[in-house]
Design a protein around this motif. Sequence first.
Motif, PDB file in Angstrom:
ATOM      1  N   THR A  53       7.485  -5.732 -19.709  1.00  0.00           N
ATOM      2  CA  THR A  53       6.738  -6.982 -19.782  1.00  0.00           C
ATOM      3  C   THR A  53       5.546  -6.900 -18.832  1.00  0.00           C
ATOM      4  N   ASP A  54       4.613  -7.840 -18.974  1.00  0.00           N
ATOM      5  CA  ASP A  54       3.479  -7.880 -18.048  1.00  0.00           C
ATOM      6  C   ASP A  54       3.954  -8.088 -16.612  1.00  0.00           C
ATOM      7  N   ALA A  55       4.985  -8.919 -16.433  1.00  0.00           N
ATOM      8  CA  ALA A  55       5.492  -9.164 -15.084  1.00  0.00           C
ATOM      9  C   ALA A  55       6.110  -7.903 -14.491  1.00  0.00           C
ATOM     10  N   GLU A  56       6.834  -7.137 -15.305  1.00  0.00           N
ATOM     11  CA  GLU A  56       7.409  -5.877 -14.824  1.00  0.00           C
ATOM     12  C   GLU A  56       6.314  -4.867 -14.500  1.00  0.00           C
ATOM     13  N   TYR A  57       5.296  -4.844 -15.322  1.00  0.00           N
ATOM     14  CA  TYR A  57       4.136  -3.976 -15.088  1.00  0.00           C
ATOM     15  C   TYR A  57       3.491  -4.323 -13.751  1.00  0.00           C
ATOM     16  N   ALA A  58       3.277  -5.607 -13.507  1.00  0.00           N
ATOM     17  CA  ALA A  58       2.678  -6.040 -12.249  1.00  0.00           C
ATOM     18  C   ALA A  58       3.541  -5.642 -11.055  1.00  0.00           C
ATOM     19  N   ALA A  59       4.861  -5.808 -11.192  1.00  0.00           N
ATOM     20  CA  ALA A  59       5.766  -5.471 -10.088  1.00  0.00           C
ATOM     21  C   ALA A  59       5.723  -3.986  -9.766  1.00  0.00           C
ATOM     22  N   LEU A  60       5.635  -3.152 -10.779  1.00  0.00           N
ATOM     23  CA  LEU A  60       5.551  -1.706 -10.548  1.00  0.00           C
ATOM     24  C   LEU A  60       4.245  -1.333  -9.859  1.00  0.00           C
ATOM     25  N   LEU A  61       3.132  -1.950 -10.277  1.00  0.00           N
ATOM     26  CA  LEU A  61       1.855  -1.666  -9.629  1.00  0.00           C
ATOM     27  C   LEU A  61       1.833  -2.147  -8.177  1.00  0.00           C
ATOM     28  N   ALA A  62       2.584  -3.198  -7.895  1.00  0.00           N
ATOM     29  CA  ALA A  62       2.585  -3.756  -6.541  1.00  0.00           C
ATOM     30  C   ALA A  62       3.401  -2.921  -5.561  1.00  0.00           C
TER      31      ALA A  62
ATOM     32  N   SER B 234       0.819  -1.206   0.000  1.00  0.00           N
ATOM     33  CA  SER B 234       0.000   0.000   0.000  1.00  0.00           C
ATOM     34  C   SER B 234       0.858   1.263   0.000  1.00  0.00           C
ATOM     35  N   GLY B 235       0.393   2.286  -0.695  1.00  0.00           N
ATOM     36  CA  GLY B 235       1.093   3.562  -0.726  1.00  0.00           C
ATOM     37  C   GLY B 235       0.769   4.323  -1.984  1.00  0.00           C
ATOM     38  N   ALA B 236       1.330   5.524  -2.093  1.00  0.00           N
ATOM     39  CA  ALA B 236       1.122   6.369  -3.276  1.00  0.00           C
ATOM     40  C   ALA B 236       2.439   7.011  -3.697  1.00  0.00           C
ATOM     41  N   GLN B 237       3.517   6.241  -3.542  1.00  0.00           N
ATOM     42  CA  GLN B 237       4.845   6.733  -3.866  1.00  0.00           C
ATOM     43  C   GLN B 237       5.100   6.740  -5.366  1.00  0.00           C
ATOM     44  N   ASN B 238       4.589   5.711  -6.041  1.00  0.00           N
ATOM     45  CA  ASN B 238       4.853   5.527  -7.463  1.00  0.00           C
ATOM     46  C   ASN B 238       3.586   5.735  -8.277  1.00  0.00           C
ATOM     47  N   LEU B 239       3.686   6.567  -9.290  1.00  0.00           N
ATOM     48  CA  LEU B 239       2.565   6.879 -10.168  1.00  0.00           C
ATOM     49  C   LEU B 239       2.820   6.158 -11.486  1.00  0.00           C
ATOM     50  N   VAL B 240       1.929   5.258 -11.860  1.00  0.00           N
ATOM     51  CA  VAL B 240       2.162   4.354 -12.989  1.00  0.00           C
ATOM     52  C   VAL B 240       1.199   4.694 -14.122  1.00  0.00           C
ATOM     53  N   TYR B 241       1.776   4.981 -15.294  1.00  0.00           N
ATOM     54  CA  TYR B 241       0.967   5.203 -16.495  1.00  0.00           C
ATOM     55  C   TYR B 241       1.292   4.125 -17.515  1.00  0.00           C
ATOM     56  N   MET B 242       0.265   3.413 -17.952  1.00  0.00           N
ATOM     57  CA  MET B 242       0.400   2.404 -19.004  1.00  0.00           C
ATOM     58  C   MET B 242      -0.494   2.812 -20.165  1.00  0.00           C
ATOM     59  N   GLY B 243       0.092   3.069 -21.299  1.00  0.00           N
ATOM     60  CA  GLY B 243      -0.686   3.469 -22.463  1.00  0.00           C
ATOM     61  C   GLY B 243       0.208   4.143 -23.482  1.00  0.00           C
ATOM     62  N   SER B 244      -0.383   4.498 -24.595  1.00  0.00           N
ATOM     63  CA  SER B 244       0.386   5.138 -25.659  1.00  0.00           C
ATOM     64  C   SER B 244       0.626   6.606 -25.318  1.00  0.00           C
ATOM     65  N   PHE B 245       1.352   7.262 -26.207  1.00  0.00           N
ATOM     66  CA  PHE B 245       1.675   8.679 -26.010  1.00  0.00           C
ATOM     67  C   PHE B 245       1.059   9.543 -27.109  1.00  0.00           C
ATOM     68  N   MET B 246      -0.049   9.051 -27.680  1.00  0.00           N
ATOM     69  CA  MET B 246      -0.759   9.851 -28.660  1.00  0.00           C
ATOM     70  C   MET B 246      -1.324  11.099 -27.993  1.00  0.00           C
ATOM     71  N   PRO B 247      -1.502  12.178 -28.747  1.00  0.00           N
ATOM     72  CA  PRO B 247      -1.900  13.454 -28.125  1.00  0.00           C
ATOM     73  C   PRO B 247      -3.129  13.360 -27.229  1.00  0.00           C
ATOM     74  N   TYR B 248      -4.154  12.591 -27.643  1.00  0.00           N
ATOM     75  CA  TYR B 248      -5.369  12.556 -26.823  1.00  0.00           C
ATOM     76  C   TYR B 248      -5.168  11.822 -25.498  1.00  0.00           C
ATOM     77  N   LYS B 249      -4.070  11.074 -25.379  1.00  0.00           N
ATOM     78  CA  LYS B 249      -3.769  10.435 -24.098  1.00  0.00           C
ATOM     79  C   LYS B 249      -3.341  11.458 -23.048  1.00  0.00           C
TER      80      LYS B 249
END
Length: 368
Positions: free
Chosen positions: A255-264, A191-206
């Motif tokens: 990778t999906d595993a790296e993504y999961a680790a960052l969210l955790a 638990s915490g709010a130390q890391n802010l994680v964005y997953m998605g493209s970098f198109m302008p509307y994002k």
Amino acid sequence: MRLLFDARYIRTDFHDGISRYSAELAAAVHAAAPTHGVDVVFLVWDDAQIPFLPDGARTLTIHAPTAVREPFTALLLNRYRPDAVFSPMQTIGSMGRRFGLILTLHDTIYYRHRTPPRDLPWYVRLGWRLFHLSYVPQRLTLNAADVVATVSETSAAEFARVKLTKRPVVVIPNAPQRLAELLPADVAVESGAQNLVYMGSFMPYKNVETLIRAAAHLPGRTLHLLSRISPERRAELASLIDPAGADVVFHGGVTDAEYAALLADRAVLVSASLDEGYGLPVAEAVEMGVPAVVTEMPIFREVAGGGALYAPGTDAEAFAAGIRTLDDPATRAAVVAAGSAHIARFDWARSAAVLLDAVGALPRRRTR
């Protein structure tokens, strides 16, 4: 009843949204089909797609969905005497079909942002742009089916608003992958709010610019930008970074595993997108027990419910305030609990049941 399930959009390098939807729904349909009296066969165009289907799945190899023969696919499929065909896209050829047909349109976002995926052949990209200049081609395409499927109530409401089809619309919801299953056995979500994680493209509307401006108000934290990015776009965004604010890390793809680790790791999922077809990363985070701070818009409300805090998409200070709110353990726990209760309604088994019920209600095979 014989169902041909179009699995040709499953990628063999990495899943995009359509690929993951295809693979997950295919697995659930394969599991549920026998109890619905349905004999399911999966259409593929590359044998490398077969390992991404359930063990024991029956397959039929035809041309790629980008082939020039695609408009005539129904004439080919008639030979195999299916009762029904389901496609997770809407572009499969329907001319001359003698079977029930369910086509899928996930959303209408490409009418507002017409840039096609870059990995498509040039003639497909050209056709894509021309197709989305007007709703008329889409109406003709969808009205050639018996039923139109989509992935969210938000999309279904948009179809109705623009009178996109005369056919019945059924919602076969998307569902998140369970990222927690990718964590090592001894790792849990912290638990915490130390890391802010964005997953998605970098198109302008994002609208990643708002996230970087919000980071300026959050010193001592880290904004993680996970996806691949062009050097030019990275330079544009890097020029907005305030050195006195949060650290900003460009991961360039994970990778999906790296993504999961960052969210955790004491994380909040963030998205200031101004337009979305669905918002799968938001659903994935909420399912994992990670709260989100996202743009106030209907699709995010449908996906996340109480599992997110909401802010105007261009208000960086509001995003920063929402993130700071999640520093309070009681607030964060309440958001996580609300999100877990909400996201439980999105389940691939339920989606498969909706599809198979729709298949069962289709008109029977036409003889001529």
